[in-house]
Design a protein around this motif. Structure first.
Motif, PDB file in Angstrom:
ATOM      1  N   GLY A 111       4.396 -39.846  30.164  1.00  0.00           N
ATOM      2  CA  GLY A 111       3.742 -38.963  29.208  1.00  0.00           C
ATOM      3  C   GLY A 111       4.624 -37.803  28.791  1.00  0.00           C
ATOM      4  N   LYS A 112       5.351 -37.224  29.750  1.00  0.00           N
ATOM      5  CA  LYS A 112       6.247 -36.115  29.433  1.00  0.00           C
ATOM      6  C   LYS A 112       7.406 -36.571  28.555  1.00  0.00           C
ATOM      7  CE  LYS A 112       5.274 -33.317  33.555  1.00  0.00           C
ATOM      8  NZ  LYS A 112       5.838 -32.737  34.805  1.00  0.00           N
ATOM      9  N   ILE A 113       7.939 -37.740  28.848  1.00  0.00           N
ATOM     10  CA  ILE A 113       9.038 -38.286  28.043  1.00  0.00           C
ATOM     11  C   ILE A 113       8.571 -38.586  26.625  1.00  0.00           C
ATOM     12  CG2 ILE A 113      10.568 -40.279  27.783  1.00  0.00           C
ATOM     13  CD1 ILE A 113      10.590 -40.415  30.900  1.00  0.00           C
ATOM     14  N   LYS A 114       7.395 -39.195  26.515  1.00  0.00           N
ATOM     15  CA  LYS A 114       6.848 -39.525  25.203  1.00  0.00           C
ATOM     16  C   LYS A 114       6.662 -38.267  24.354  1.00  0.00           C
ATOM     17  CE  LYS A 114       2.762 -41.614  23.052  1.00  0.00           C
ATOM     18  NZ  LYS A 114       1.435 -42.239  23.317  1.00  0.00           N
ATOM     19  N   LYS A 115       6.164 -37.218  24.952  1.00  0.00           N
ATOM     20  CA  LYS A 115       5.950 -35.959  24.238  1.00  0.00           C
ATOM     21  C   LYS A 115       7.270 -35.310  23.846  1.00  0.00           C
ATOM     22  CE  LYS A 115       3.634 -31.459  24.629  1.00  0.00           C
ATOM     23  NZ  LYS A 115       2.782 -30.597  25.499  1.00  0.00           N
ATOM     24  N   ALA A 116       8.231 -35.306  24.777  1.00  0.00           N
ATOM     25  CA  ALA A 116       9.516 -34.661  24.510  1.00  0.00           C
ATOM     26  C   ALA A 116      10.298 -35.385  23.418  1.00  0.00           C
ATOM     27  CB  ALA A 116      10.339 -34.612  25.795  1.00  0.00           C
ATOM     28  N   LEU A 117      10.250 -36.715  23.426  1.00  0.00           N
ATOM     29  CA  LEU A 117      10.983 -37.504  22.433  1.00  0.00           C
ATOM     30  C   LEU A 117      10.176 -37.727  21.150  1.00  0.00           C
ATOM     31  CD1 LEU A 117      12.685 -40.232  24.674  1.00  0.00           C
ATOM     32  CD2 LEU A 117      13.541 -37.984  23.990  1.00  0.00           C
ATOM     33  N   LYS A 118       8.930 -37.238  21.134  1.00  0.00           N
ATOM     34  CA  LYS A 118       8.037 -37.382  19.974  1.00  0.00           C
ATOM     35  C   LYS A 118       7.855 -38.855  19.596  1.00  0.00           C
ATOM     36  CE  LYS A 118       9.289 -32.841  18.149  1.00  0.00           C
ATOM     37  NZ  LYS A 118       9.824 -32.059  17.005  1.00  0.00           N
ATOM     38  N   LEU A 119       7.622 -39.665  20.619  1.00  0.00           N
ATOM     39  CA  LEU A 119       7.397 -41.086  20.403  1.00  0.00           C
ATOM     40  C   LEU A 119       5.955 -41.327  19.955  1.00  0.00           C
ATOM     41  CD1 LEU A 119       9.206 -42.455  23.593  1.00  0.00           C
ATOM     42  CD2 LEU A 119      10.131 -42.241  21.275  1.00  0.00           C
TER      43      LEU A 119
END
Length: 252
Positions: free
Chosen positions: A110-118
């Motif tokens: 979830g954090k990666i998805k938010k940071a990369l704006k996926l």
């Protein structure tokens, strides 16, 4: 569901790692830049297994545009070793402990998805369907070429890839709609005289298991199927068109 226009191997490997990752791809997709290290610092990761596991999820999303249910599923050894070397992790096998902690993995994803704006596939599905439909209409390309282009379209827009069947169904549906639209457009452009001439040219009568055309050629066809019933509904010209589209083996 079966994916008719993809081989079993293509369908099975969609959205997964291959057998290996080249050195060039390691340096392109798995190099941890300043932004990656900053993101990992913000995540406040504790222990080598969490640092390495987080980096694997981060670079996997970058490489195959998906999060894996098991973050270590099919990940080549060279990927783990390449990331471990950058992080100073002496024992890469510690990442096995990370794979056993489901809540931690999901939180990190979830954090990666938010940071990369996926984006999720559902957010762009209608837009992609419109794109695929237009491409099928303009190019007339086969489903595999359009499927490949749809994957490129999604990756360029930072969209997480869906399952292979879901994407294949979209491509098949939109391509079939474009084909129907083409036939309808061509049929609508015919004059009444042209319709009569085509009906007369393609008129046939069923003889046993064969359709006998006025030219004398015979072709073994399936009769009574969905295409035949649909053709009967639309009249002689449509019936001729549907008959022409059915696969026949001319026997002379």
């Amino acid at each position: 569901m079966p994916v008719e226009f993809l081989s079993d191997q293509e369908a099975a490997t969609f959205g997964h790692y291959g057998d290996s990752v080249s050195q060039a791809d390691l340096e392109l997709f798995f190099y941890l830049g300043d932004g990656d290290h900053k993101l990992m610092a913000q995540a406040k990761l504790r222990g080598d297994q969490n640092r390495l596991g987080f980096s694997i999820q981060l670079t996997t999303a970058r490489y195959i545009s998906r999060f894996l249910a098991d973050p270590l599923d099919g990940v080549p050894t060279e990927v783990v070793d390449f990331l471990a070397g950058q992080l100073g992790v002496a024992d890469p096998s510690c990442v096995k402990r990370y794979a056993r902690r489901g809540p931690t993995r999901r939180e990190h994803a979830g954090k990666i998805k938010k940071a990369l704006k996926l984006k999720d596939f559902g957010q762009v599905e209608a837009e992609l369907a419109a794109y695929v439909g237009k491409r099928a209409w303009v190019t007339g390309d086969g489903p595999k070429a359009i499927f490949t282009d749809a994957v490129r379209w999604l990756r360029e827009r930072d969209v997480l890839l869906p399952g292979v069947s879901r994407l294949a169904r979209l491509v098949s549906r939109e391509r079939e709609a474009a084909t129907r639209r083409l036939w309808d457009t061509l049929y609508a452009a015919l004059s009444e005289q042209q319709v009569r001439e085509l009906d007369d040219l393609l008129a046939c009568r069923q003889v046993g298991g064969f359709h006998r055309w006025r030219s004398g050629a015979r072709g073994r066809c399936r009769v009574g199927g969905r295409q035949d019933r649909r053709a009967d509904h639309f009249g002689p010209a449509r019936r001729a068109r549907c008959a022409a589209r059915r696969p026949c083996r001319h026997l002379g």
